[in-house]
Design an enzyme around this catalytic site. Structure first.
Site, mmCIF file in Angstrom:
data_model
loop_
_atom_site.group_PDB
_atom_site.id
_atom_site.type_symbol
_atom_site.label_atom_id
_atom_site.label_comp_id
_atom_site.label_asym_id
_atom_site.label_seq_id
_atom_site.Cartn_x
_atom_site.Cartn_y
_atom_site.Cartn_z
ATOM 1 N N GLU A 176 0.791 -1.233 0.000
ATOM 2 C CA GLU A 176 0.000 0.000 0.000
ATOM 3 C C GLU A 176 0.829 1.291 0.000
ATOM 4 O O GLU A 176 0.697 2.118 0.909
ATOM 5 C CB GLU A 176 -0.974 -0.013 1.184
ATOM 6 C CG GLU A 176 -1.937 -1.190 1.115
ATOM 7 C CD GLU A 176 -2.797 -1.364 2.368
ATOM 8 O OE1 GLU A 176 -2.795 -0.477 3.231
ATOM 9 O OE2 GLU A 176 -3.470 -2.404 2.466
ATOM 10 N N GLU A 286 -5.816 -10.293 -2.074
ATOM 11 C CA GLU A 286 -6.642 -10.181 -0.860
ATOM 12 C C GLU A 286 -8.109 -10.028 -1.256
ATOM 13 O O GLU A 286 -8.744 -9.013 -0.982
ATOM 14 C CB GLU A 286 -6.208 -8.964 -0.018
ATOM 15 C CG GLU A 286 -4.751 -9.009 0.402
ATOM 16 C CD GLU A 286 -4.350 -7.865 1.320
ATOM 17 O OE1 GLU A 286 -5.223 -7.234 1.948
ATOM 18 O OE2 GLU A 286 -3.142 -7.591 1.400
HETATM 19 O O1 G3I Z 1 -2.400 -10.314 18.050
HETATM 20 C C1 G3I Z 1 -3.101 -9.345 18.855
HETATM 21 C C2 G3I Z 1 -3.498 -9.911 20.158
HETATM 22 O O2 G3I Z 1 -2.329 -10.229 20.892
HETATM 23 C C3 G3I Z 1 -4.350 -8.884 20.893
HETATM 24 O O3 G3I Z 1 -4.797 -9.434 22.104
HETATM 25 C C4 G3I Z 1 -5.569 -8.494 20.069
HETATM 26 C C5 G3I Z 1 -6.414 -7.428 20.740
HETATM 27 O O4 G3I Z 1 -7.104 -6.643 19.812
HETATM 28 O O5 G3I Z 1 -5.081 -7.956 18.849
HETATM 29 C C6 G3I Z 1 -4.333 -8.889 18.079
HETATM 30 O O6 G3I Z 1 -3.880 -8.253 16.926
HETATM 31 C C7 G3I Z 1 -4.847 -8.011 15.917
HETATM 32 C C8 G3I Z 1 -4.406 -8.743 14.662
HETATM 33 O O7 G3I Z 1 -5.272 -8.424 13.585
HETATM 34 C C9 G3I Z 1 -4.391 -10.264 14.842
HETATM 35 O O8 G3I Z 1 -5.680 -10.713 15.147
HETATM 36 C C10 G3I Z 1 -4.916 -6.523 15.660
HETATM 37 O O9 G3I Z 1 -5.478 -5.866 16.782
HETATM 38 C C11 G3I Z 1 -5.749 -6.228 14.442
HETATM 39 O O10 G3I Z 1 -5.649 -4.855 14.094
HETATM 40 C C12 G3I Z 1 -5.236 -7.040 13.271
HETATM 41 O O11 G3I Z 1 -6.051 -6.784 12.146
HETATM 42 C C13 G3I Z 1 -5.495 -7.165 10.899
HETATM 43 C C14 G3I Z 1 -5.277 -5.928 10.043
HETATM 44 O O12 G3I Z 1 -4.818 -6.308 8.755
HETATM 45 C C15 G3I Z 1 -4.206 -5.010 10.643
HETATM 46 O O13 G3I Z 1 -2.975 -5.649 10.674
HETATM 47 C C16 G3I Z 1 -6.479 -8.092 10.205
HETATM 48 O O14 G3I Z 1 -6.569 -9.315 10.957
HETATM 49 C C17 G3I Z 1 -5.985 -8.400 8.792
HETATM 50 O O15 G3I Z 1 -6.966 -9.145 8.106
HETATM 51 C C18 G3I Z 1 -5.755 -7.088 8.050
HETATM 52 O O16 G3I Z 1 -5.246 -7.388 6.760
HETATM 53 C C19 G3I Z 1 -4.992 -6.255 5.928
HETATM 54 C C20 G3I Z 1 -3.757 -6.591 5.109
HETATM 55 O O17 G3I Z 1 -2.683 -6.905 5.949
HETATM 56 C C21 G3I Z 1 -3.402 -5.442 4.159
HETATM 57 N N1 G3I Z 1 -4.533 -5.082 3.327
HETATM 58 C C22 G3I Z 1 -5.772 -4.764 4.069
HETATM 59 C C23 G3I Z 1 -6.151 -5.937 4.965
HETATM 60 C C24 G3I Z 1 -7.440 -5.643 5.688
HETATM 61 O O18 G3I Z 1 -7.271 -4.577 6.586
#
Ligand code: G3I
Length: 378
Positions: A176, A286
């Site tokens: 991105e 994705e």
């Molecule tokens: O791992 C922690 C955990 O330790 C904690 O207790 C918990 C509390 O909220 O959070 C966990 O982390 C989360 C992580 O996903 C794993 O579940 C984050 O808060 C959360 O923000 C994260 O969201 C991910 C997001 O990217 C941000 O990284 C989504 O699962 C994932 O599907 C999403 O994927 C992105 C791609 O990488 C890039 N393109 C867009 C796509 C959708 O946003």
């Protein structure tokens, strides 16, 4: 209906042969036939993908996912797996210098054990939890933030790409680069802010990755080029500059989160082909399609299936498009339902499998689209 039996042999090596042959201009890929060549054939997406020289995959889930029902779903229906979160810099290195590889190892070992292509997402992403929390403080305190970031990037790529050298086939090196719905680099990016010239950041990232694993396919991944002409134009110009300066980029990923509108099959094909004409691979990296795009439809899942067919068909129509990955394997865990922006419109039901992990019309439409494509008929 697709079979639910696991494939009898690893597909990965056959697929690598197929893609190699495509790469040297031979379309008669030497892949063991699976019989998935007729409309309505009883085949999985993974099987038709292998037959057609395509990596058709989905994502990992949280820790322990490989022994949960999601593991069975992926190994049964797909021939590729992408790490959803566990290879992000912020997830790997919460504390400076302390890498936590347990979850990434689980996913990479799963891909290997099941003969699936492993897609590594992502080395450098400036949004959400892409970068580690300590990075901003560290760059703010540095006398020369660009020089310091170059060094941190070197450490990171050598550690991560080096660890999985020869095991992660494809890497999203940078995710991105553009501001949303814009043709300009995202000025909010910590990488943009640290480097005097953002193209130098990209060049540095790709050169490091190439040095750490010369055989890995290196991708630049962007969120909306399939949907937005402005994004596509900006991405095209950016990638063209990289190719002209000799940056070792192999491919361009179109994420394919269809939350703002549905794609047009021919436009998507042309946009993928535009990068192929630069000599680059492409992938839909994705893919998800919210049913909220079809509020007035009598059968939103039938409409959704049409969109999925369009995307798989568009990729399959471009020789250098090597795969399609759905973001989240099933509807119960979609990121859209918990996202800060889109969560308010939940449920989205955006994937190929429902909350009971049963295939939806979209799954059968995707299989049929690949079967009907030139990949399987030539
Ligand atoms: O791992 C922690 C955990 O330790 C904690 O207790 C918990 C509390 O909220 O959070 C966990 O982390 C989360 C992580 O996903 C794993 O579940 C984050 O808060 C959360 O923000 C994260 O969201 C991910 C997001 O990217 C941000 O990284 C989504 O699962 C994932 O599907 C999403 O994927 C992105 C791609 O990488 C890039 N393109 C867009 C796509 C959708 O946003």
């Amino acid at each position: 209906m697709p079979t639910t039996s696991a494939r009898s042999q690893p597909v990965y090596s056959a697929l690598v042969v197929a893609l190699f042959l495509i790469g040297v201009g031979c379309s008669d890929a030497d892949v063991a036939p699976t019989g998935c060549t007729a409309e309505g054939a009883d085949c999985t997406l993974g099987e038709v993908g292998t037959e057609g020289g395509l990596f058709l995959g989905s994502t990992s889930e949280g820790a322990g996912w490989t022994t949960a029902p999601e593991g069975e779903l992926l190994r049964t229906h797909f021939n590729s797996v992408t790490s959803q979160n566990e290879l992000k810099w912020g997830a790997l290195v919460r504390d400076r210098g302390e890498y936590r590889f347990t979850q990434a190892d689980e996913t990479v070992e799963f891909a290997e054990a099941n003969g699936m292509r492993m897609r590594g997402h992502v080395l450098f992403w400036h949004r959400l939890n892409g970068p580690p929390r300590w990075l901003a403080d560290e760059l703010a305190a540095a006398d020369d933030p660009e020089a310091h970031l170059r060094e941190l990037m070197r450490e990171h790529v050598e550690t991560v790409v080096g660890r999985y050298r020869g095991r992660i086939h494809t890497w999203d090196v940078v995710n991105e680069p553009l501001a949303l719905l814009s043709d300009q680099i995202d000025h909010e990016s910590i990488f943009f802010q640290a480097f005097a010239d953002y193209d130098d950041f990209l060049d540095h990232a790709f050169r490091l990755a190439r040095a750490a694993d010369p055989d890995a396919k290196l991708f630049l991944n962007e969120i909306l080029p399939a949907f937005s002409e402005t994004t596509f134009d900006g991405l095209y110009r950016l990638v063209q500059r990289l190719v002209e300066r000799g940056t070792p980029i192999d491919g361009v990923g179109f994420q394919g989160h269809f939350v703002l509108g549905r794609p047009d099959r021919e436009t998507l094909r042309q946009r993928l082909q535009a990068f192929a004409d630069l000599g680059l691979l492409t992938e839909i990296t994705e893919l998800d399609v919210t049913i909220n795009l079809f509020p007035d439809a009598a059968d939103p899942f039938a409409e959704q299936a049409e969109v999925y067919a369009d995307v798989y068909a568009a990729c399959a129509a471009v020789d250098l498009c090597i795969g399609v990955t759905t973001w989240n394997p099933h509807d119960a865990t979609t990121w859209l339902d918990v996202d800060a922006i889109f969560g308010g419109q939940a449920p989205h039901f955006p994937t190929l499998f429902d909350e009971s992990l049963e295939p939806k019309p979209a799954y059968h439409a995707a299989v049929d689209a690949v079967i009907a494509s030139p990949r399987l008929s030539r």
